[in-house]
Enzyme design. Structure first.
Site: not given
Length: 200
Positions: A18, A78, A151
């Site tokens: 992420d 992502e 996260d």
């Protein structure tokens, strides 16, 4: 802890990332058949570095070290979402690019997923909150304490999303309800606790 250097007991390892310029999340899962196992997840703290170039070098360094230690077969990351702050988007895009470059340098295949796609794959809803994603992941991967910084669980979500998108689990229109019904051994209810411990 699962390690690719141990006797062959797994099919592959997925590293989920992420991207972020203040906090970057990472998560690793092992796949054996249709069974998912949590290896490790955490965050890389970057806010203490004021120079953006140093932040990027730290991202490259840490992602490279994770790859060297856990030997993932694939990396899922992502994709940056489109926001109104152009400067923030530019910095986030650079962070993602550096993480991708680290994987390329180690010859690890890269796969990219939009935030809504990740949420849809994990929870069945593209509008799920970070907390809902974390809660579902705690049931899939059997961990009780949810980290304070989400996260880390976001990164695990990317890895789990990639697992499903690769076709390892056949999903019908029933989505998660159908998956849970067909795979009761893979999902159990575990009370999720918010950990106040500092993540490394």
């Amino acid at each position: 802890m699962v390690n690719k250097n141990s006797p062959k007991t797994i099919d592959r390892i997925i590293l989920g990332v992420d991207p972020g310029t203040n906090v970057m999340g990472y998560g690793l899962i092992a796949i054996k058949g249709t069974q998912l196992t949590l290896i490790q997840f955490g965050v890389i703290h970057l806010s203490k570095y004021t120079d953006h170039a140093i932040k990027l070098s730290k991202i490259f360094e840490r992602i490279s070290l994770l790859i060297e230690e856990y030997h993932p077969d694939e990396m899922a990351i992502e994709a940056p979402f489109f926001g109104s702050n152009v400067q923030s988007m530019l910095k986030l895009g650079r962070a993602q690019g550096v993480a991708i470059a680290a994987a390329i340098s180690k010859q690890v295949p890269i796969f990219e997923y939009a935030p809504k796609k990740i949420k849809q794959s994990v929870t069945g809803s593209g509008n799920a909150s970070k907390e809902q994603v974390a809660a579902m992941l705690s049931k899939i991967l059997f961990f009780q304490e949810i980290p304070k910084l989400l996260d880390a669980t976001d990164a695990l979500g990317v890895a789990v999303c990639h697992y499903f998108q690769k076709g390892d689990v056949k999903k019908s229109k029933g989505g998660w309800n159908n998956f849970i019904k067909e795979n009761p051994d893979k999902v159990k209810t575990v009370p999720a606790k918010i950990s106040k411990k500092k993540t490394d």
